[in-house]
Scaffold this active site. Structure first.
Site, PDB file in Angstrom:
ATOM      1  N   ASN A   2       0.056  12.447  -0.101  1.00 48.72           N
ATOM      2  CA  ASN A   2       0.624  11.124  -0.348  1.00 48.72           C
ATOM      3  C   ASN A   2       1.119  11.043  -1.881  1.00 48.72           C
ATOM      4  O   ASN A   2       0.480  12.077  -2.581  1.00 48.72           O
ATOM      5  CB  ASN A   2      -0.099   9.908  -0.243  1.00 48.72           C
ATOM      6  CG  ASN A   2      -0.589   9.571   1.391  1.00 48.72           C
ATOM      7  OD1 ASN A   2       0.123   9.378   1.807  1.00 48.72           O
ATOM      8  ND2 ASN A   2      -1.766   9.539   1.359  1.00 48.72           N
ATOM      9  N   GLU A  18     -12.697   5.082  -4.883  1.00 52.06           N
ATOM     10  CA  GLU A  18     -11.428   5.603  -4.414  1.00 52.06           C
ATOM     11  C   GLU A  18     -10.461   6.258  -5.695  1.00 52.06           C
ATOM     12  O   GLU A  18     -10.473   5.933  -6.799  1.00 52.06           O
ATOM     13  CB  GLU A  18     -10.401   4.099  -4.108  1.00 52.06           C
ATOM     14  CG  GLU A  18      -9.147   4.661  -3.517  1.00 52.06           C
ATOM     15  CD  GLU A  18      -9.244   4.776  -1.954  1.00 52.06           C
ATOM     16  OE1 GLU A  18     -10.149   4.567  -1.011  1.00 52.06           O
ATOM     17  OE2 GLU A  18      -8.416   5.937  -1.674  1.00 52.06           O
ATOM     18  N   ASP A  19     -10.031   7.429  -5.149  1.00 49.63           N
ATOM     19  CA  ASP A  19      -9.046   8.267  -5.979  1.00 49.63           C
ATOM     20  C   ASP A  19      -9.634   8.496  -7.510  1.00 49.63           C
ATOM     21  O   ASP A  19      -9.070   8.292  -8.223  1.00 49.63           O
ATOM     22  CB  ASP A  19      -7.704   7.500  -6.127  1.00 49.63           C
ATOM     23  CG  ASP A  19      -6.919   7.366  -4.727  1.00 49.63           C
ATOM     24  OD1 ASP A  19      -7.596   7.927  -3.611  1.00 49.63           O
ATOM     25  OD2 ASP A  19      -5.592   7.076  -4.903  1.00 49.63           O
ATOM     26  N   ASP A  64     -13.911   6.735   0.022  1.00 46.71           N
ATOM     27  CA  ASP A  64     -12.817   6.511   1.002  1.00 46.71           C
ATOM     28  C   ASP A  64     -11.851   7.927   1.173  1.00 46.71           C
ATOM     29  O   ASP A  64     -11.791   8.426   2.379  1.00 46.71           O
ATOM     30  CB  ASP A  64     -11.997   5.418   0.973  1.00 46.71           C
ATOM     31  CG  ASP A  64     -10.841   5.250   1.708  1.00 46.71           C
ATOM     32  OD1 ASP A  64     -10.992   5.462   3.005  1.00 46.71           O
ATOM     33  OD2 ASP A  64      -9.759   5.002   1.172  1.00 46.71           O
ATOM     34  N   ASP A  65     -11.861   8.740   0.097  1.00 41.09           N
ATOM     35  CA  ASP A  65     -11.025   9.782   0.318  1.00 41.09           C
ATOM     36  C   ASP A  65     -11.766  10.934   0.809  1.00 41.09           C
ATOM     37  O   ASP A  65     -11.203  11.771   1.376  1.00 41.09           O
ATOM     38  CB  ASP A  65     -10.644  10.099  -1.220  1.00 41.09           C
ATOM     39  CG  ASP A  65      -9.796   9.165  -1.863  1.00 41.09           C
ATOM     40  OD1 ASP A  65      -8.718   9.036  -1.316  1.00 41.09           O
ATOM     41  OD2 ASP A  65     -10.351   8.449  -2.920  1.00 41.09           O
ATOM     42  N   TYR A 107       0.669  -1.249   0.002  1.00 40.10           N
ATOM     43  CA  TYR A 107       0.082  -0.007   0.033  1.00 40.10           C
ATOM     44  C   TYR A 107       0.876   1.388   0.126  1.00 40.10           C
ATOM     45  O   TYR A 107       1.903   1.172  -0.483  1.00 40.10           O
ATOM     46  CB  TYR A 107      -0.972  -0.170   1.277  1.00 40.10           C
ATOM     47  CG  TYR A 107      -1.993   1.079   1.521  1.00 40.10           C
ATOM     48  CD1 TYR A 107      -2.909   1.175   0.598  1.00 40.10           C
ATOM     49  CD2 TYR A 107      -1.618   1.661   2.568  1.00 40.10           C
ATOM     50  CE1 TYR A 107      -3.686   2.200   0.457  1.00 40.10           C
ATOM     51  CE2 TYR A 107      -2.730   2.818   2.967  1.00 40.10           C
ATOM     52  CZ  TYR A 107      -3.567   2.998   2.197  1.00 40.10           C
ATOM     53  OH  TYR A 107      -4.428   4.065   2.470  1.00 40.10           O
ATOM     54  N   ARG A 109      -7.409  10.882  -9.781  1.00 43.07           N
ATOM     55  CA  ARG A 109      -6.596  11.512  -8.745  1.00 43.07           C
ATOM     56  C   ARG A 109      -5.911  10.142  -8.123  1.00 43.07           C
ATOM     57  O   ARG A 109      -6.538  10.079  -6.984  1.00 43.07           O
ATOM     58  CB  ARG A 109      -7.385  12.611  -7.852  1.00 43.07           C
ATOM     59  CG  ARG A 109      -6.549  13.266  -7.356  1.00 43.07           C
ATOM     60  CD  ARG A 109      -6.067  12.890  -6.159  1.00 43.07           C
ATOM     61  NE  ARG A 109      -6.855  12.580  -5.095  1.00 43.07           N
ATOM     62  CZ  ARG A 109      -6.931  11.671  -4.137  1.00 43.07           C
ATOM     63  NH1 ARG A 109      -5.766  10.559  -4.148  1.00 43.07           N
ATOM     64  NH2 ARG A 109      -7.759  11.431  -3.308  1.00 43.07           N
ATOM     65  N   LYS A 152      -6.164  -1.547  -1.832  1.00 47.36           N
ATOM     66  CA  LYS A 152      -7.088  -1.125  -0.595  1.00 47.36           C
ATOM     67  C   LYS A 152      -7.644  -2.227  -0.155  1.00 47.36           C
ATOM     68  O   LYS A 152      -7.971  -2.729   0.996  1.00 47.36           O
ATOM     69  CB  LYS A 152      -8.269   0.019  -1.264  1.00 47.36           C
ATOM     70  CG  LYS A 152      -7.569   1.266  -1.518  1.00 47.36           C
ATOM     71  CD  LYS A 152      -7.755   2.251  -0.419  1.00 47.36           C
ATOM     72  CE  LYS A 152      -6.957   3.664  -0.400  1.00 47.36           C
ATOM     73  NZ  LYS A 152      -6.860   4.386   0.855  1.00 47.36           N
TER      74      LYS A 152
HETATM   75  N1  LIG Z   1      -3.715  10.723   4.339  1.00 54.45           N
HETATM   76  C1  LIG Z   1      -4.762   9.961   3.741  1.00 54.45           C
HETATM   77  O1  LIG Z   1      -5.361   9.256   4.238  1.00 54.45           O
HETATM   78  C2  LIG Z   1      -5.158  10.643   2.629  1.00 54.45           C
HETATM   79  C3  LIG Z   1      -4.700  11.694   1.862  1.00 54.45           C
HETATM   80  N2  LIG Z   1      -5.114  12.099   0.523  1.00 54.45           N
HETATM   81  C4  LIG Z   1      -4.158  13.063  -0.115  1.00 54.45           C
HETATM   82  O2  LIG Z   1      -4.710  14.434  -0.075  1.00 54.45           O
HETATM   83  C5  LIG Z   1      -4.358  14.858  -1.283  1.00 54.45           C
HETATM   84  C6  LIG Z   1      -5.518  15.552  -2.076  1.00 54.45           C
HETATM   85  O3  LIG Z   1      -6.335  14.525  -2.312  1.00 54.45           O
HETATM   86  P1  LIG Z   1      -7.843  15.218  -2.868  1.00 54.45           P
HETATM   87  O4  LIG Z   1      -8.638  16.324  -2.083  1.00 54.45           O
HETATM   88  O5  LIG Z   1      -8.857  13.799  -3.108  1.00 54.45           O
HETATM   89  O6  LIG Z   1      -7.360  15.877  -4.227  1.00 54.45           O
HETATM   90  P2  LIG Z   1      -7.943  16.802  -4.977  1.00 54.45           P
HETATM   91  O7  LIG Z   1      -7.586  16.703  -6.293  1.00 54.45           O
HETATM   92  O8  LIG Z   1      -9.493  16.700  -4.944  1.00 54.45           O
HETATM   93  O9  LIG Z   1      -7.812  18.188  -4.272  1.00 54.45           O
HETATM   94  C7  LIG Z   1      -6.266  18.726  -4.183  1.00 54.45           C
HETATM   95  C8  LIG Z   1      -6.901  20.245  -3.714  1.00 54.45           C
HETATM   96  O10 LIG Z   1      -5.583  20.868  -3.549  1.00 54.45           O
HETATM   97  C9  LIG Z   1      -5.429  22.076  -4.155  1.00 54.45           C
HETATM   98  N3  LIG Z   1      -4.032  22.702  -4.238  1.00 54.45           N
HETATM   99  C10 LIG Z   1      -3.281  22.475  -5.633  1.00 54.45           C
HETATM  100  N4  LIG Z   1      -2.050  23.027  -5.605  1.00 54.45           N
HETATM  101  C11 LIG Z   1      -2.065  23.632  -4.463  1.00 54.45           C
HETATM  102  C12 LIG Z   1      -1.373  24.631  -3.850  1.00 54.45           C
HETATM  103  N5  LIG Z   1      -0.021  25.116  -4.552  1.00 54.45           N
HETATM  104  N6  LIG Z   1      -1.647  25.282  -2.578  1.00 54.45           N
HETATM  105  C13 LIG Z   1      -2.785  24.776  -1.952  1.00 54.45           C
HETATM  106  N7  LIG Z   1      -3.732  24.055  -2.441  1.00 54.45           N
HETATM  107  C14 LIG Z   1      -3.375  23.357  -3.840  1.00 54.45           C
HETATM  108  C15 LIG Z   1      -6.314  22.034  -5.195  1.00 54.45           C
HETATM  109  O11 LIG Z   1      -6.826  23.352  -5.733  1.00 54.45           O
HETATM  110  P3  LIG Z   1      -7.212  23.575  -7.209  1.00 54.45           P
HETATM  111  O12 LIG Z   1      -8.521  22.474  -7.438  1.00 54.45           O
HETATM  112  O13 LIG Z   1      -7.606  24.965  -7.412  1.00 54.45           O
HETATM  113  O14 LIG Z   1      -6.154  22.664  -8.204  1.00 54.45           O
HETATM  114  C16 LIG Z   1      -7.564  21.127  -4.483  1.00 54.45           C
HETATM  115  O15 LIG Z   1      -8.401  22.133  -4.040  1.00 54.45           O
HETATM  116  C17 LIG Z   1      -3.537  13.797  -2.377  1.00 54.45           C
HETATM  117  O16 LIG Z   1      -2.104  13.811  -2.109  1.00 54.45           O
HETATM  118  C18 LIG Z   1      -4.012  12.363  -1.376  1.00 54.45           C
HETATM  119  O17 LIG Z   1      -2.764  11.482  -1.632  1.00 54.45           O
HETATM  120  C19 LIG Z   1      -6.220  12.041   0.309  1.00 54.45           C
HETATM  121  C20 LIG Z   1      -7.056  10.975   0.937  1.00 54.45           C
HETATM  122  C21 LIG Z   1      -6.613  10.258   2.126  1.00 54.45           C
HETATM  123  C1  LIG Z   2      -4.614   7.393   1.127  1.00 51.16           C
HETATM  124  C2  LIG Z   2      -5.435   7.682   0.193  1.00 51.16           C
HETATM  125  O1  LIG Z   2      -6.527   7.309   0.064  1.00 51.16           O
HETATM  126  C3  LIG Z   2      -5.135   8.830  -0.828  1.00 51.16           C
HETATM  127  O2  LIG Z   2      -3.878   9.235  -0.574  1.00 51.16           O
HETATM  128  O3  LIG Z   2      -5.535   8.943  -1.723  1.00 51.16           O
HETATM  129 MG   LIG Z   3      -7.155   7.406  -1.834  1.00 54.22          MG
END
Ligand SMILES: NC(=O)C1=CN([C@@H]2O[C@H](COP(=O)(O)OP(=O)(O)OC[C@H]3O[C@@H](n4cnc5c(N)ncnc54)[C@H](OP(=O)(O)O)[C@@H]3O)[C@@H](O)[C@H]2O)C=CC1
Ligand SMILES: CC(=O)C(=O)O
Ligand SMILES: [Mg+2]
Length: 537
Positions: free
Chosen positions: A398, A235-236, A258-259, A93, A146, A164
Site C-alpha cells: 500500500n 501498527e506500522d 496487525d501488520d 483509511y 513504516r 484503524k
Molecule cells: N494489504 C495489507 O493488508 C497489508 C499490506 N502491507 C504492505 O506491505 C508492505 C510491507 O510491509 P512490512 O512487511 O511491514 O514492511 P517491512 O519494511 O517490514 O518489509 C519490507 C520488505 O520488503 C523488502 N524489499 C524492499 N525492496 C525490495 C525489492 N526491491 N524487492 C524485494 N523486496 C524488497 C525489504 O527488504 P530489506 O529489509 O532488505 O530492505 C523487506 O523485507 C507495505 O507496503 C505495507 O503497506 C502491510 C500490512 C498489511
Molecule cells: C494495511 C496495512 O496495515 C498496511 O499497509 O500497513
Molecule cells: Mg499497517
C-alpha cells in the site's frame, strides 16, 4: 455568555447532536437560540454531509472534512461511514489516508488521540492519565516507523491509528468511546521531515533497539496500569521493531500486531478461497514472497501454522515457502538474515532478479509485501504463468502506487487466468468481453472483527490461532456466486454484517480455547450483536 456546560455539549462530539437536538432537549439543556431553528433527523443531517462531500474535488479534502466531522459529531460521522462503507472506507483509511499522512503537517487542525514521546518515558503513567476517558479498551499505537509503503515518516503516521480505530467501529461495531489512538514518538530517521518547518514530531533520529525496547516497555507498563485490561494493537512500526516487540509482549500482555497477524489472516483467507476455486490444497503449493519484513514473515509463519494443522511437519511446510527481499533471494549463503528470515532460506542459486527467482522457484502463489510499486513486471508475471495455469498473485503493498502490480496488468499478462487480490481495491477489469473482479486483501477484513471478539470475550492473551479462526470466518462468507466470478473476499457493502459473523467465529474459538474471562453465553452471535454500536440519537 454561554455557560461552560452549554458550550461543552455543543463542542463534545460524543454528546453533540447539532441540529438534531429536539425542541425539548434544547429547552432542557439550555441550548435555545444557540442553534438554527430547524430540527433535523439523523438522515437529514447525513444528506447534508453527503452534499458537502460531493462538493469536494478530492478524496483528501473529503478526508479532512470527515475528520472535522468526527470532532464535531461522532454519531453523524459514524452514521455517514456506515451508510456506505464501500465508499467511505477508502477515504478514512487506505488509500486516501496515505495522502493524509504525507501532508499531516499541512492539514493538521486539532489533536486526535494522544501524542507521547520518548522524553516522557519516566512519566508515561502521568501523561496517559490526562486522557479523559478511563475506560479505554483498545490502544492502537504506531511509532510511524513504516507507514504503509511510505517508509519512516514519524508523527506524520499519526492518522494511521486514528483510521484503524475508526474501522473498529464502522466495520465491526466496537463502541468508539473506549478507543485510543496513540503516536509514540521515538524520533524519525527521515532527515527531510526533521528539516520541514511544519513537521510536528521530535526532530531527532531514532535510538537503537535496546533504547526502543526500554521506551516501549515503559509505555506498555503504563498503559496497563492506567487502563487495566487494555488491548494494545501495534501498527506500522519498522519491520524489525514490529517482529521483536510482538515476541517481547505477546505472552505478557493483551497485545497483537496487525501488520504481522492481521495481514497474515487476511492473506490466508484469500488463499483459502483461491484454492477452493482451483480445487487445490494449501500443502501442495509453492509460495514465493517479494518482501521478507513484518508482513512477509507474519504471513509465512501463519501459512506454516495452517499447513501444520493439515498434517504437514513444520520443516516441510517451511520448505514450500521462499522469500526474496531487497538483497535478492533468501538462500543459505546469505549472511544478513534475521532469525525469523533464516528459517525460510533454502539451498538455491543467489539472484537479485525476481524474474529469475520465479523461474527457479516455480511458484503457484506470489505475494508482494515489498513496498515497491511495479515490482511484478510483465516478465515476472509471465514467468509465473508459463509454469502455472492459474497463478495466485497478491500485490499487497500500500498505497495504490506501491502495489507490486495493478489488477489490470496481472489479468492482462495472464489472459485473465490469475486469481488476484491487492492491498487496495482495484476496479473491475474487462478483457475480451469478460469482466474480472479483483479482491482487496487488506487487514481491515480482520482486525475490526478480532477487536470485537476481544471486546466481548476479554481474553488474557491474543494468539495466532485466533487469527486463523478469523481467516476461516472471513473465507467462509465468500459465496458460490462470488467464487464463480473469481471474487476472493466478501462484499464490502455489508462489511458490518460480515465482520460480526467473523467476530462471532473468533469469540467462539476464544471460548473453546478457554481464553475468555467472561461467562460463555448460550447464543454468542446474539450476545455480540447486543454490544454492537449503532449510530443513533
Ligand atoms: N494489504 C495489507 O493488508 C497489508 C499490506 N502491507 C504492505 O506491505 C508492505 C510491507 O510491509 P512490512 O512487511 O511491514 O514492511 P517491512 O519494511 O517490514 O518489509 C519490507 C520488505 O520488503 C523488502 N524489499 C524492499 N525492496 C525490495 C525489492 N526491491 N524487492 C524485494 N523486496 C524488497 C525489504 O527488504 P530489506 O529489509 O532488505 O530492505 C523487506 O523485507 C507495505 O507496503 C505495507 O503497506 C502491510 C500490512 C498489511
Ligand atoms: C494495511 C496495512 O496495515 C498496511 O499497509 O500497513
Ligand atoms: Mg499497517
Amino acid at each position: 455568555m454561554q455557560s461552560a456546560s452549554q458550550l461543552g455539549i455543543l463542542n463534545d462530539p460524543h454528546f453533540n447532536h447539532g441540529t438534531a437536538f429536539t425542541e425539548e432537549q434544547r429547552c432542557s439543556l439550555g441550548l435555545e437560540g444557540l442553534l438554527p431553528w430547524g430540527v433535523d433527523t439523523l438522515d437529514r443531517q447525513i444528506e447534508r454531509v453527503l452534499g458537502h462531500l460531493a462538493s469536494k474535488p478530492t478524496d483528501i479534502e473529503r478526508y479532512v472534512y470527515l475528520q472535522d466531522l468526527v470532532e464535531r459529531n461522532e454519531t453523524l460521522f459514524y452514521a455517514t461511514l456506515m451508510s456506505d462503507p464501500a465508499r467511505f472506507v477508502p477515504i478514512v483509511y487506505d488509500p486516501t489516508i496515505a495522502d493524509a499522512c504525507l501532508s499531516y503537517g499541512q492539514i493538521y487542525r486539532r489533536p486526535q488521540g494522544m501524542y507521547l514521546n520518548k522524553n516522557m518515558k519516566d512519566r508515561f503513567t502521568h501523561v496517559l492519565s490526562n486522557w479523559p476517558n478511563k475506560e479505554v479498551r483498545f490502544i492502537c499505537v504506531t511509532s510511524g516507523g513504516r507507514i504503509l509503503g511510505l517508509g519512516d515518516i514519524g508523527v506524520n503516521g499519526a492518522p494511521i491509528p486514528i483510521g484503524k480505530l475508526q474501522l473498529y467501529t464502522a466495520c465491526a461495531g466496537v463502541p468508539p468511546e473506549g478507543l485510543l489512538p496513540i503516536h509514540l514518538d521515538i524520533g524519525t530517521t527521515n532527515a527531510a521531515l526533521r528539516a520541514d518547518p511544519l513537521y510536528l514530531g521530535l526532530r531527532e533520529t531514532t535510538p537503537g533497539d535496546d533504547e526502543v525496547d526500554s521506551i516501549v516497555d515503559a509505555f506498555m507498563e503504563a498503559a496497563n496500569e492506567v487502563f487495566p485490561g487494555v488491548c494494545v494493537h501495534f501498527e506500522d512500526w519498522k519491520g524489525t521493531d514490529a517482529i521483536r516487540l510482538l515476541k517481547r509482549y505477546q505472552d505478557k500482555y493483551l497485545v497483537y500486531n496487525d501488520d504481522i497477524q492481521g495481514t497474515a489472516s487476511v492473506t490466508l483467507a484469500g488463499l483459502i478461497t483461491a484454492l477452493q476455486i482451483k480445487h487445490e490444497k494449501l500443502t501442495d503449493q509453492r509460495i514465493l514472497f517479494a518482501g521478507a519484513g513484518s508482513a512477509g514473515i507474519g504471513i509465512a509463519n501463519m501459512i506454516v501454522e495452517a499447513m501444520v494443522m493439515q498434517g504437514v511437519s513444520e520443516e516441510d511446510a517451511r520448505a514450500k515457502i521462499t522469500m526474496f527481499d531487497a538483497n535478492g533471494l533468501l538462500t543459505k549463503k546469505r549472511e544478513d538474515l534475521t532469525p525469523s528470515q533464516l528459517v525460510y532460506a533454502h539451498e538455491l542459486q543467489d539472484t537479485h532478479d525476481l524474474e529469475e527467482a520465479v523461474q527457479q522457484v516455480r511458484p503457484t502463489i506470489l505475494i508482494g509485501v515489498s513496498t515497491v510499486g511495479g515490482l511484478f513486471t510483465e516478465g515476472v508475471v509471465k514467468a509465473m504463468h508459463v509454469q502455472c495455469n492459474r497463478p495466485v498473485i497478491f500485490p499487497l503493498s500500500n498505497p495504490t502506487d506501491h502495489a507490486e502490480a495493478t489488477a489490470e496488468q496481472i489479468y492482462t499478462w495472464t489472459e485473465g487466468q490469475a486469481l488476484v487480490a491487492a492491498g487496495v481495491q482495484f476496479p473491475d477489469v474487462t478483457i475480451n468481453g469478460q469482466t474480472f473482479h479483483p479482491g482487496q486483501a487488506n487487514n481491515f477484513y480482520i482486525f475490526p472483527a478480532v477487536g470485537m471478539a476481544v471486546y466481548a470475550t476479554k481474553p488474557k492473551r491474543i494468539n495466532d490461532a485466533m487469527f486463523i479462526a478469523a481467516a476461516h470466518g472471513s473465507a467462509d462468507q465468500v459465496g458460490q456466486f462470488e467464487r464463480d466470478h473469481g471474487m476472493l473476499f466478501p462484499r464490502q457493502d455489508s462489511i458490518l454484517e460480515t465482520e460480526i459473523t467473523t467476530a462471532t467465529r473468533v469469540a467462539e474459538f476464544i471460548f473453546d480455547q478457554g481464553e475468555a474471562t467472561v461467562e460463555r453465553p448460550t447464543n454468542i452471535r446474539a450476545w455480540i450483536e447486543s454490544m454492537v454500536y449503532h449510530p443513533s440519537y
